[in-house]
Design a protein around this motif. Structure first.
Motif, PDB file in Angstrom:
ATOM      1  N   LEU A  69       1.894  -3.971  -7.833  1.00  7.58           N
ATOM      2  CA  LEU A  69       3.280  -3.563  -8.028  1.00  7.58           C
ATOM      3  C   LEU A  69       3.793  -3.958  -9.408  1.00  7.58           C
ATOM      4  CD1 LEU A  69       4.699  -4.585  -4.529  1.00  7.58           C
ATOM      5  CD2 LEU A  69       3.887  -2.341  -5.264  1.00  7.58           C
ATOM      6  N   LYS A  70       3.146  -4.944 -10.039  1.00  8.15           N
ATOM      7  CA  LYS A  70       3.583  -5.419 -11.349  1.00  8.15           C
ATOM      8  C   LYS A  70       2.884  -4.699 -12.496  1.00  8.15           C
ATOM      9  CE  LYS A  70       4.331 -10.062  -9.421  1.00  8.15           C
ATOM     10  NZ  LYS A  70       3.892 -11.483  -9.460  1.00  8.15           N
ATOM     11  N   ASP A  71       1.803  -4.009 -12.202  1.00  7.32           N
ATOM     12  CA  ASP A  71       1.014  -3.341 -13.241  1.00  7.32           C
ATOM     13  C   ASP A  71       1.704  -2.044 -13.654  1.00  7.32           C
ATOM     14  OD1 ASP A  71      -0.921  -2.041 -14.817  1.00  7.32           O
ATOM     15  OD2 ASP A  71      -2.547  -3.014 -13.714  1.00  7.32           O
ATOM     16  N   GLU A  72       2.139  -1.972 -14.905  1.00  8.83           N
ATOM     17  CA  GLU A  72       2.860  -0.793 -15.383  1.00  8.83           C
ATOM     18  C   GLU A  72       1.966   0.435 -15.472  1.00  8.83           C
ATOM     19  OE1 GLU A  72       4.681  -1.815 -19.057  1.00  8.83           O
ATOM     20  OE2 GLU A  72       6.132  -3.205 -18.153  1.00  8.83           O
ATOM     21  N   ASN A  73       0.654   0.224 -15.481  1.00  7.55           N
ATOM     22  CA  ASN A  73      -0.269   1.357 -15.575  1.00  7.55           C
ATOM     23  C   ASN A  73      -0.551   1.990 -14.214  1.00  7.55           C
ATOM     24  OD1 ASN A  73      -1.991   2.871 -17.485  1.00  7.55           O
ATOM     25  ND2 ASN A  73      -3.663   2.161 -16.176  1.00  7.55           N
ATOM     26  N   VAL A  74      -0.085   1.335 -13.141  1.00  9.49           N
ATOM     27  CA  VAL A  74      -0.371   1.798 -11.780  1.00  9.49           C
ATOM     28  C   VAL A  74       0.902   2.316 -11.121  1.00  9.49           C
ATOM     29  CG1 VAL A  74      -1.195   1.136  -9.493  1.00  9.49           C
ATOM     30  CG2 VAL A  74      -2.270   0.165 -11.529  1.00  9.49           C
ATOM     31  N   LYS A  75       0.811   3.501 -10.584  1.00  9.11           N
ATOM     32  CA  LYS A  75       1.908   4.066  -9.800  1.00  9.11           C
ATOM     33  C   LYS A  75       1.473   4.100  -8.344  1.00  9.11           C
ATOM     34  CE  LYS A  75       5.154   7.937  -9.511  1.00  9.11           C
ATOM     35  NZ  LYS A  75       5.561   9.246 -10.082  1.00  9.11           N
ATOM     36  N   VAL A  76       2.193   3.377  -7.488  1.00  8.63           N
ATOM     37  CA  VAL A  76       1.823   3.245  -6.081  1.00  8.63           C
ATOM     38  C   VAL A  76       2.531   4.303  -5.244  1.00  8.63           C
ATOM     39  CG1 VAL A  76       1.901   1.739  -4.058  1.00  8.63           C
ATOM     40  CG2 VAL A  76       1.356   0.777  -6.300  1.00  8.63           C
ATOM     41  N   PHE A  77       1.766   4.947  -4.367  1.00  5.72           N
ATOM     42  CA  PHE A  77       2.307   5.938  -3.440  1.00  5.72           C
ATOM     43  C   PHE A  77       2.077   5.437  -2.016  1.00  5.72           C
ATOM     44  CE2 PHE A  77       1.226   8.138  -7.300  1.00  5.72           C
ATOM     45  CZ  PHE A  77       2.225   9.086  -7.482  1.00  5.72           C
ATOM     46  N   LEU A  78       3.145   5.371  -1.234  1.00  4.80           N
ATOM     47  CA  LEU A  78       3.044   4.989   0.176  1.00  4.80           C
ATOM     48  C   LEU A  78       3.310   6.232   1.015  1.00  4.80           C
ATOM     49  CD1 LEU A  78       4.999   1.600   0.090  1.00  4.80           C
ATOM     50  CD2 LEU A  78       2.527   1.934   0.106  1.00  4.80           C
ATOM     51  N   VAL A  79       2.297   6.692   1.731  1.00  2.00           N
ATOM     52  CA  VAL A  79       2.399   7.971   2.436  1.00  2.00           C
ATOM     53  C   VAL A  79       1.813   7.856   3.839  1.00  2.00           C
ATOM     54  CG1 VAL A  79       2.274   9.294   0.284  1.00  2.00           C
ATOM     55  CG2 VAL A  79       0.177   8.776   1.547  1.00  2.00           C
ATOM     56  N   ASP A  80       2.159   8.826   4.673  1.00  2.00           N
ATOM     57  CA  ASP A  80       1.569   8.909   6.011  1.00  2.00           C
ATOM     58  C   ASP A  80       0.236   9.647   5.974  1.00  2.00           C
ATOM     59  OD1 ASP A  80       3.680   7.587   7.406  1.00  2.00           O
ATOM     60  OD2 ASP A  80       4.898   9.399   7.170  1.00  2.00           O
ATOM     61  N   LYS A  81       0.152  10.637   5.083  1.00  2.00           N
ATOM     62  CA  LYS A  81      -1.092  11.396   4.937  1.00  2.00           C
ATOM     63  C   LYS A  81      -1.212  11.863   3.495  1.00  2.00           C
ATOM     64  CE  LYS A  81       1.165  15.528   6.888  1.00  2.00           C
ATOM     65  NZ  LYS A  81       2.482  14.884   7.034  1.00  2.00           N
TER      66      LYS A  81
END
Length: 389
Positions: A62-74
């Protein structure tokens, strides 16, 4: 953007996601691709996790600016651009169906996947595996037919679904030969990277024990190893060597031993169940053991052999599937389906001169393996950025 899919390798229980065993490779691959993207082209990495995932042990994402996290059901909840890459670091039968469905909706999306092996093709039916499930050998015939049905169904759908993947990666030449199919568009193999903390001599002490990993998985062949080890101890009562087994709890181990009508009194004296161990604990076990006993019946790669090798340890290993390709001439080979062969392997490796010989071979192989991994890491990254060498 390079998207890395974690849905297939994470279990969700009570709305909280935890890593499954197979996701360790996915985590290493994610870290590698993320670091390379920062160095090479500053390309963003998308990490797709199940909704409800607990980031308490992975807060760095969550702190890495190079990473975009996606939280999904599918996976279909994510909106992809046509020039994006969707990478599946671990694939099983159900994941192939997911990829097939994505391809129908996103025909221009680049889909890459790492298939570690084709277990339905390389795992032979073994009635001893029934002990893990119920211990009733007389119903082995039903398990055999169940195995055959799964084998046929998987092969049918594999040929159909594999064409949905633009690039198939795997972890050994053995697996490549097994996975290759007329419908495969592109396939290549890269040896697995191994990350570990090198311990100083004052951080560990060499122990008088044999290490056996992943005792809870039938394909690792613990049943035959237990029979062979107890036979060795009976014939060599003055030898104080013990067997330490990771991945299985003491109660489960005693239950398996009783079902096999072996001596359960040896648990806690000659045989020790360590349960689940952390990466740090496993690292120390590799350093402290006399050698690794890896009698697996089938492997797509055989990571424990490589992990032991990089700690300078000799191994007694199976001579089947991908294992000889990985370890070469620096291990003592046994037939995993022959208890006497496993017994002879233990007997030989317990001789100091034999063990020291294989340890000297390990030192030579270690240098070669490290160079191979560095090269394969570079080639693997080039597959994502389209560079040719």
């Amino acid at each position: 953007m390079i998207y890395i899919e974690f849905l297939s390798t994470i279990l969700i229980e009570n709305s909280v996601a935890i890593y499954s065993g197979g996701v360790n490779y996915a985590k290493r691959t994610f870290s590698f691709l993320n670091e390379e993207s920062k160095k090479s082209c500053n390309q963003k990495i998308g990490a797709i996790f199940p909704r409800g995932f607990d980031f308490s042990k992975n807060s760095e994402l969550l702190k890495d600016e190079n990473v975009k996290v996606f939280l999904v059901d599918k996976i279909s909840d994510v909106i992809f651009d046509e020039d994006d890459i969707l990478f599946f670091p671990v694939v099983n039968g159900s994941t192939l169906k997911v990829i097939y469905d994505i391809r129908k909706c996103k025909p221009k999306l680049k889909i890459y996947a790492m298939l570690h092996d084709r277990q339905h093709n390389i795992n032979k039916f073994d009635c001893l595996d029934c002990v893990y499930e119920n211990g009733i050998k007389k119903i082995a015939i039903f398990n055999y037919f169940y195995y055959l049905i799964k084998h046929v169904i998987f092969n049918f759908y594999y040929s159909r679904w594999i064409s949905s993947i633009d690039k198939v990666f795997t972890v050994s030449n053995f697996s490549l030969q097994r996975l290759n199919n007329k419908n495969v568009k592109y396939i290549n193999f890269f040896y697995q990277n191994v990350q570990f903390r090198k311990l100083k001599e004052n951080e560990y002490s060499c122990g008088d024990f044999i290490l056996f990993v992943s005792g809870n998985r039938p394909e690792k062949n613990l049943m035959r190893v237990l029979i062979a080890f107890q036979k060795y101890k009976r014939n060599n009562p003055s030898n104080n060597v013990i067997l330490k087994i990771t991945g299985i709890e003491k109660d489960k181990l005693i239950s398996l031993i009783k079902k096999m009508k072996l001596d359960s009194e040896t648990v806690g004296s000659d045989i020790f169940a360590l349960g689940y161990v952390s990466d740090e604990e496993l690292n120390k076990l590799y350093y402290e053991c006399k050698y690794l006993l890896f009698a697996s019946k089938a492997e797509g790669f055989g990571l424990p052999v490589l992990e032991a090798l990089l700690r300078g340890k000799a191994s007694v290993v199976s001579r089947v599937t991908s294992i000889p390709e990985v370890v070469g001439a620096c291990a003592l080979y046994i037939d995993p389906f022959d208890i006497d062969s496993i017994y002879r392997g233990i007997s030989l490796m317990e001789r100091d001169n034999v063990r020291k010989y294989y340890e000297s071979m390990v030192k030579i192989k270690k240098k070669i393996i490290l160079e191979q991994i560095d090269l394969d890491n570079m080639l693997f990254w080039n597959e994502f950025v389209g560079k040719n060498i």
